[in-house]
Design a protein around this motif. Structure first.
Motif, mmCIF file in Angstrom:
data_model
loop_
_atom_site.group_PDB
_atom_site.id
_atom_site.type_symbol
_atom_site.label_atom_id
_atom_site.label_comp_id
_atom_site.label_asym_id
_atom_site.label_seq_id
_atom_site.Cartn_x
_atom_site.Cartn_y
_atom_site.Cartn_z
ATOM 1 N N SER A 39 6.374 104.371 -20.188
ATOM 2 C CA SER A 39 6.658 104.891 -18.847
ATOM 3 C C SER A 39 7.134 103.798 -17.888
ATOM 4 N N ILE A 40 7.046 102.533 -18.280
ATOM 5 C CA ILE A 40 7.411 101.445 -17.380
ATOM 6 C C ILE A 40 8.925 101.206 -17.296
ATOM 7 N N TRP A 46 13.156 100.095 -9.732
ATOM 8 C CA TRP A 46 12.501 100.287 -8.444
ATOM 9 C C TRP A 46 11.372 99.286 -8.234
ATOM 10 N N ALA A 47 10.683 98.951 -9.304
ATOM 11 C CA ALA A 47 9.615 97.953 -9.200
ATOM 12 C C ALA A 47 10.198 96.591 -8.805
ATOM 13 N N LEU A 48 11.355 96.250 -9.365
ATOM 14 C CA LEU A 48 12.012 94.986 -8.993
ATOM 15 C C LEU A 48 12.418 94.988 -7.521
ATOM 16 N N VAL A 49 12.963 96.107 -7.049
ATOM 17 C CA VAL A 49 13.347 96.214 -5.640
ATOM 18 C C VAL A 49 12.118 96.032 -4.748
ATOM 19 N N LEU A 50 11.033 96.733 -5.082
ATOM 20 C CA LEU A 50 9.799 96.592 -4.302
ATOM 21 C C LEU A 50 9.260 95.169 -4.359
ATOM 22 N N ALA A 51 9.322 94.555 -5.532
ATOM 23 C CA ALA A 51 8.812 93.189 -5.690
ATOM 24 C C ALA A 51 9.599 92.206 -4.829
ATOM 25 N N ALA A 109 3.105 104.449 -13.072
ATOM 26 C CA ALA A 109 3.955 103.531 -13.837
ATOM 27 C C ALA A 109 4.652 102.549 -12.914
ATOM 28 N N LEU A 110 5.115 103.025 -11.759
ATOM 29 C CA LEU A 110 5.760 102.149 -10.782
ATOM 30 C C LEU A 110 4.782 101.104 -10.270
ATOM 31 N N ALA A 111 3.569 101.530 -9.926
ATOM 32 C CA ALA A 111 2.554 100.586 -9.443
ATOM 33 C C ALA A 111 2.208 99.562 -10.524
ATOM 34 N N THR A 112 2.107 100.013 -11.753
ATOM 35 C CA THR A 112 1.797 99.101 -12.852
ATOM 36 C C THR A 112 2.898 98.065 -13.027
ATOM 37 N N ALA A 113 4.144 98.526 -13.059
ATOM 38 C CA ALA A 113 5.267 97.599 -13.221
ATOM 39 C C ALA A 113 5.328 96.622 -12.052
ATOM 40 N N VAL A 115 2.845 95.590 -10.029
ATOM 41 C CA VAL A 115 1.739 94.630 -10.071
ATOM 42 C C VAL A 115 1.955 93.612 -11.188
ATOM 43 N N LEU A 116 2.467 94.051 -12.327
ATOM 44 C CA LEU A 116 2.756 93.103 -13.410
ATOM 45 C C LEU A 116 3.810 92.087 -12.987
ATOM 46 N N LEU A 117 4.864 92.557 -12.320
ATOM 47 C CA LEU A 117 5.887 91.629 -11.834
ATOM 48 C C LEU A 117 5.302 90.632 -10.836
ATOM 49 N N MET A 118 4.524 91.141 -9.899
ATOM 50 C CA MET A 118 3.951 90.256 -8.875
ATOM 51 C C MET A 118 2.915 89.304 -9.471
ATOM 52 N N ALA A 119 2.223 89.746 -10.501
ATOM 53 C CA ALA A 119 1.236 88.880 -11.154
ATOM 54 C C ALA A 119 1.915 87.714 -11.857
ATOM 55 N N VAL A 120 3.161 87.904 -12.271
ATOM 56 C CA VAL A 120 3.905 86.811 -12.909
ATOM 57 C C VAL A 120 4.604 85.951 -11.856
ATOM 58 N N VAL A 121 5.286 86.595 -10.920
ATOM 59 C CA VAL A 121 6.083 85.873 -9.926
ATOM 60 C C VAL A 121 5.197 85.113 -8.934
#
Length: 145
Positions: A39-40, A46-51, A109-113, A115-121
């Motif tokens: 689902s990610i 959209w997760a990248l845009v939000l990040a 799925a959006l929230a998960t993606a 948070v995963l991006l932000m946890a890395v960046v």
């Protein structure tokens, strides 16, 4: 923290800290097990845009706050980079909203993606903001071409 203070607060913190850590670990394991990795990818854009947007606003807010406090430029950059990794609460809100049926499952799925991006960046930004700043010439000095 506000309800009790002094020695009582210190003792309560000492006793409850391991439980806090245990329940946080259980929460993230349960959330991870409930997340379908398939689902990610559909929401990754959209997760990248939000990040990008939230990282920029967190950076700007940290820099602005540190400047108002009289912190020097390198400290301002660290203050801006530090909150980038924070976003776990997004998972909690998304999980509650999806469980209640108020929003579609894609939000989780959006929230998960996100948070995963932000946890890395976030940690990378906090780690490399110092070396990047050190490589820049001081303010008002032109770089050699």
């Amino acid at each position: 923290g506000i309800a009790i203070s002094g020695a009582t607060a210190h003792n309560a913190t000492r006793i409850l800290e391991p439980l806090r850590d245990l329940f946080a670990a259980i929460f993230f394991v349960a959330f991870g097990l409930n997340t379908d990795p398939a689902s990610i990818p559909p929401v990754l854009g959209w997760a990248l845009v939000l990040a990008v947007i939230t990282a920029a606003t967190k950076m700007a807010t940290g820099i602005w706050a540190a400047k108002r406090a009289g912190i020097a430029r390198p400290g301002r950059l660290r203050a801006g980079a530090t909150p980038i990794a924070r976003g776990e609460f997004s998972i909690v809100i998304a999980g509650l909203a999806v469980a209640s049926g108020a929003v579609p499952g894609e939000l989780a799925a959006l929230a998960t993606a996100y948070v995963l991006l932000m946890a890395v960046v976030g940690p990378l930004a906090a780690r490399f903001v110092g070396p990047v700043r050190a490589a820049q010439p001081p303010a008002g000095v032109a770089a050699n071409a």
